[in-house]
Scaffold this motif. Structure first.
Motif, mmCIF file in Angstrom:
data_model
loop_
_atom_site.group_PDB
_atom_site.id
_atom_site.type_symbol
_atom_site.label_atom_id
_atom_site.label_comp_id
_atom_site.label_asym_id
_atom_site.label_seq_id
_atom_site.Cartn_x
_atom_site.Cartn_y
_atom_site.Cartn_z
ATOM 1 N N ILE A 1 -0.310 1.516 -1.164
ATOM 2 C CA ILE A 1 -0.047 2.796 -1.809
ATOM 3 C C ILE A 1 0.227 2.677 -3.290
ATOM 4 C CG2 ILE A 1 0.857 3.764 0.310
ATOM 5 C CD1 ILE A 1 3.628 3.323 -0.784
ATOM 6 N N GLY A 2 0.229 1.491 -3.800
ATOM 7 C CA GLY A 2 0.464 1.341 -5.217
ATOM 8 C C GLY A 2 1.943 1.402 -5.548
ATOM 9 N N GLY A 3 2.263 1.102 -6.749
ATOM 10 C CA GLY A 3 3.661 1.143 -7.126
ATOM 11 C C GLY A 3 3.868 0.507 -8.484
ATOM 12 N N ILE A 4 5.082 0.689 -8.969
ATOM 13 C CA ILE A 4 5.454 0.139 -10.262
ATOM 14 C C ILE A 4 6.596 -0.830 -10.027
ATOM 15 C CG2 ILE A 4 6.543 0.701 -12.465
ATOM 16 C CD1 ILE A 4 5.003 3.293 -12.446
ATOM 17 N N SER A 5 6.530 -1.941 -10.687
ATOM 18 C CA SER A 5 7.594 -2.908 -10.571
ATOM 19 C C SER A 5 8.117 -3.179 -11.968
ATOM 20 C CB SER A 5 7.039 -4.181 -9.940
ATOM 21 O OG SER A 5 8.014 -4.804 -9.168
ATOM 22 N N PHE A 6 9.347 -3.632 -12.069
ATOM 23 C CA PHE A 6 9.841 -3.976 -13.400
ATOM 24 C C PHE A 6 10.733 -5.192 -13.337
ATOM 25 C CE2 PHE A 6 12.975 -0.900 -11.888
ATOM 26 C CZ PHE A 6 14.180 -1.492 -12.234
ATOM 27 N N PHE A 7 10.873 -5.850 -14.457
ATOM 28 C CA PHE A 7 11.789 -6.973 -14.574
ATOM 29 C C PHE A 7 12.309 -6.951 -15.997
ATOM 30 C CE2 PHE A 7 7.705 -8.503 -15.841
ATOM 31 C CZ PHE A 7 7.958 -9.293 -16.946
ATOM 32 N N VAL B 1 8.835 2.729 -6.960
ATOM 33 C CA VAL B 1 9.180 1.816 -8.052
ATOM 34 C C VAL B 1 10.017 0.709 -7.438
ATOM 35 C CG1 VAL B 1 10.397 1.578 -10.227
ATOM 36 C CG2 VAL B 1 9.137 3.655 -9.752
ATOM 37 N N TYR B 2 9.613 -0.519 -7.698
ATOM 38 C CA TYR B 2 10.301 -1.656 -7.095
ATOM 39 C C TYR B 2 11.045 -2.451 -8.152
ATOM 40 C CZ TYR B 2 7.263 -0.847 -3.098
ATOM 41 O OH TYR B 2 6.618 -0.298 -2.045
ATOM 42 N N TYR B 3 12.154 -3.002 -7.731
ATOM 43 C CA TYR B 3 12.840 -3.982 -8.568
ATOM 44 C C TYR B 3 13.198 -5.134 -7.648
ATOM 45 C CZ TYR B 3 16.299 -6.207 -11.553
ATOM 46 O OH TYR B 3 16.992 -7.119 -12.291
ATOM 47 N N ARG B 4 12.660 -6.272 -7.914
ATOM 48 C CA ARG B 4 12.799 -7.419 -7.017
ATOM 49 C C ARG B 4 12.359 -7.046 -5.603
ATOM 50 N NH1 ARG B 4 15.457 -11.228 -9.911
ATOM 51 N NH2 ARG B 4 16.852 -10.480 -11.530
#
Lengths: 216, 582
Positions: B256-262, B187-190
């Motif tokens: 690998i894929g992933g989720i990001s949020f803002f 999971v990424y943030y910025r």
């Protein structure tokens, strides 16, 4: 000194043999103040003192140690960081599984069959003497001889472990360490050997002789 | 046989008996079995104290698990040993029986987790390399002290993505599709990795996928009710009326894929519409960013754009458009724009046949999101009234080509103040919004109109006029002054011709002759040279000099040839000189 015509056993004639040099001497008058052998000055006993009681003590101690000797691991093999503890029986099973039937048989006989048969044989002899059994004294004597002679071969396992521990010192690759079971196993072997030594086989025949006397 | 014992009885009888005190010593030999017994008892007690509870863990497979060898570890401390491995009664699974160390007894509760640690090479990470050499082991996460004690566990095939003692917070997402996400996906943030996907499961009604993510400690404060999550995995190629869009996240998440949020700065109403029960009453206060409750389920959007756009998705009004033209290129999802700004999208495009009139119609259903132009009332009446007024002022829907390369088109809302008056027709399942023929259709019609006008032009008269004009031109040309002027020009031309003709006749042949002679000399020189070479051998410097001479001669000849060529093409150069720029 001219010996009188002999009939019966030495004991019947008031004689006993020195345990060390075999010299025939008169039986000491009192048990608590034994005479010494006129030839080699060893203590003279008509029979080994407290033979039954001592043998029992050693046999019981050996029996107690027999359990940890077989349940605790005898070798701790570290191969590439993975430590594996092996008991005697698991070693035997390992050799059977890998097809080394000969080695498995040797270890099984020397390390498991022999100690336990020694213990059973000694216990059987002790009980038969205490019950003053007259059953097959000759075979029982032979059994004792066998017990006495094979006793030392049980140390085979201890020797194998000590040689392995000394040889396999390859650091991280492979190391063998002696497990706690070896100590107990060695104790069993030594105790049974001493028990066989303290046991007096003549006691087997004493019962036969005395009952003969009574019958006569 | 006369011995003292035989005479003794008399003395013994007469004399008072000596006090013979048998030393009732404990025979020393019995110390040995006593010690043995003590040791044995000690071993038994030790073994009993070291033996913890026996538990059963159920796995799908016993791959790389060895009874008697495989250990159970927690924080890499051995806390148990696998005793036996057996199949379950229905042979579907594997039961691993293990004895645990006694200090863990109170932690073997229902939320304890077991998994097999093997060497794993997953995209993005490589774990458990040590187990390649040492063999795999069972990892465990102790349960919470005080919960219900359990002795039967079902083991995981993979380590849990998140350990219980990691600080952070768990969030729930809901998506239509899982995409390339999996347990453990980042999971990424910025573009900073702040957590991972901890669980993935199908919604109970099968309409979506529920994803649990865990955001680690300092970052979980970044998640608020206004946070939008989107799928940052993979490449997002989007060909629409907006053209070709290529969205690439970081290379790692590409693989690998992933989720990001803002977190949106200024969102309209709460976008996370999932179960309305979970939205707390204070969620309507626009500016506060209240902490996220455990029951709130976020929507996982397909892309950042979708997440951005999602703020208006809360309320939609549906309208039908009837186009009597080719709607090729108008696809579901195509935008509905007003002056280039998206205010909605196409929801469906169908074809219907009116069986009575045998006429085809193409009803295009569009969704208009009033929130996009600042109307936040969620009542159809208000929106309808407003649109009615706009339609009266000439607002019409039309199909427009958005991208000439891809052929994608969109629906445009445009004001045509001169259009014939129309209204929104209600009555059907959806109100029908009036349409205008598309621009291309208009081009066709206007071209047809032009052709019609062209065909109506007075061609005959025009041609006559042209002819008349031409005659007038002829008359002008036929006048005397023009004739004399032309004659003058003719004479000056012929004079000039003469001069150049002389040049041709005299100069050029001479130059040609000169060239021939030079060529001949050259050939002779060559022959002589060859002979000289034969005589003197190649090493002589003379030969070299001759060679050079010959080459110089060749150069000279080439220059003369060029000059001759130039003169042949521009004979006037002899008179006027070689022009600066020929």
């Amino acid at each position: 000194m001219t010996l009188p015509p002999v009939s019966g056993t030495a004991a019947e004639n008031g004689l006993c043999a020195c345990h060390v040099c075999g010299f025939l001497a008169p039986v000491p008058a009192r048990q608590d103040a034994p005479d010494r052998c006129p030839r080699c000055t060893a203590l003279l006993h008509p029979r080994k003192p407290n033979s039954i009681s001592r043998t029992w003590a050693l046999v019981i101690a050996a029996t107690i140690f027999y359990f940890p000797a077989n349940l605790l691991p005898v070798t701790l093999t570290t191969y590439l960081g993975q430590t594996q503890a092996d008991t005697i029986m698991s070693g035997v099973i390992f050799f059977i599984q890998t097809g080394s039937w000969g080695i498995a048989l040797i270890i099984f006989v020397a390390s498991i069959v022999v100690p336990i048969s020694k213990l059973i044989a000694l216990i059987g002899l002790l009980i038969s003497i205490q019950r003053r059994s007259r059953w097959r004294p000759r075979e029982r004597t032979r059994l004792f001889r066998i017990v006495e002679s094979i006793g030392r071969w049980s140390m085979l396992d201890v020797f194998v472990v000590s040689i392995l521990v000394a040889l396999v010192r390859l650091g991280y690759l492979s190391t063998i360490e002696a497990g706690p079971g070896v100590i107990y196993f060695g104790a069993v072997v030594i105790l049974t050997m001493i028990a066989a030594m303290t046991f007096d086989p003549r006691l087997i025949w004493d019962a036969v002789e005395t009952t003969d006397d009574k019958n006569a | 046989m006369t011995k003292t014992p035989e005479s003794a009885p008399d003395a013994q009888d007469t004399l008072p008996h000596p006090l013979i005190r048998r030393a009732r010593r404990f025979p020393v030999i019995w110390v040995i079995p006593l010690v043995a017994a003590l040791i044995g008892a000690g071993l038994i007690i030790k073994a009993l104290r070291e033996t913890g509870p026996t538990i059963t863990i159920v796995f799908d497979s016993a791959e790389s698990l060895v009874p008697g060898k495989t250990q159970i570890r927690y924080k890499d401390v051995v806390v148990g040993d696998v005793e036996t491995i057996q199949l379950s009664d229905d042979l579907s699974r594997v039961e691993v029986v293990a004895t645990m160390s006694p200090e863990l007894t109170h932690y073997l509760t229902e939320d304890a987790v077991f998994w097999v640690v093997r060497a794993r090479v997953a995209a993005g990470e490589v774990t458990g390399i040590g187990t390649l050499l040492s063999g795999s082991y069972i990892g465990m996460e102790p349960g919470t002290h005080g919960k219900k004690a359990v002795r039967h566990f079902s083991g995981l095939e993979k380590p849990p993505a998140v350990f219980r003692d990691t600080p952070g917070q768990q969030f729930h997402l809901r998506a239509d599709r899982l995409g390339s996400l999996d347990i453990g996906s980042p999971v990424y943030y910025r573009q900073v990795r702040v957590g991972r996907v901890s669980n993935v499961q199908m919604a109970t009604d099968g309409t979506g996928v529920l994803i649990e993510i865990f955001v680690e400690d300092p970052y979980h404060h970044q998640v608020s009710r206004k946070t939008r999550f989107y799928n940052a995995s993979g490449l997002n190629v989007n060909i629409s009326a907006n053209g070709l869009q290529l969205d690439t996240p970081s290379v790692a998440s590409l693989l690998i894929g992933g989720i990001s949020f803002f977190t949106v700065e200024d969102a309209g109403p709460a976008p996370n519409s999932a179960p309305p029960v979970s939205i707390r009453p204070d969620s309507d206060t626009p500016d506060s960013a209240p902490p996220v409750s455990d029951t709130l389920i976020f929507t996982l959007y397909d892309s950042r754009d979708a997440a951005n756009a999602a703020s208006y998705n809360s309320y939609r009004e549906y309208y039908l458009l009837y186009f009597d033209e080719n709607v090729r290129g108008l696809s579901v999802g195509a935008p509905v724009e007003f002056q280039g700004i998206k205010i909605g999208e196409v929801v469906s495009v169908r074809l219907t046949l009116d069986q009575e009139n045998l006429s085809f119609r193409v009803p295009v259903r569009i969704a208009i999101e009033p929130g996009r132009f600042g109307i936040h009332e969620k009542s159809p009446e208000v929106v309808r009234e407003l649109l009615d007024a706009l339609v009266k002022r000439g607002l019409r829907a039309e199909q427009r080509m958005g991208n000439f390369i891809t052929g994608q088109s969109y629906v445009s809302m445009t004001f045509y103040p001169n259009a014939p008056p129309k209204t929104i027709q209600t009555g059907g399942p959806y109100p029908v919004f009036p349409t205008m023929p598309s621009a291309i259709e208009e081009v066709y019609t206007s071209v047809r109109r032009i052709m019609e006008q062209v065909s109506r032009l007075p061609l005959e008269e025009t041609l006559a006029d042209i002819r008349k004009a031409a005659q007038q031109v002829e008359q002008t040309i036929g006048s005397d002054s023009l004739k004399s002027a032309i004659e003058n020009i003719n004479t000056s031309f012929s004079q000039f011709k003469k001069v150049t003709g002389d040049l041709d006749a005299t100069t050029l042949p001479k130059i040609n002759e000169m060239l021939e002679q030079a060529k001949k000399a050259l050939a002779e020189g060559e022959v002589a040279l060859a002979r000289a070479g034969n005589v003197m051998g190649q090493t002589e410097p003379l030969v070299h000099n001759l060679n050079q001479l010959l080459m110089n001669l060749q150069d000279a000849v080439r220059t003369i040839q060029a000059l001759a060529d130039y003169l042949e093409r521009h004979p006037d150069a002899i008179v006027f000189g070689k022009g600066e720029t020929p």
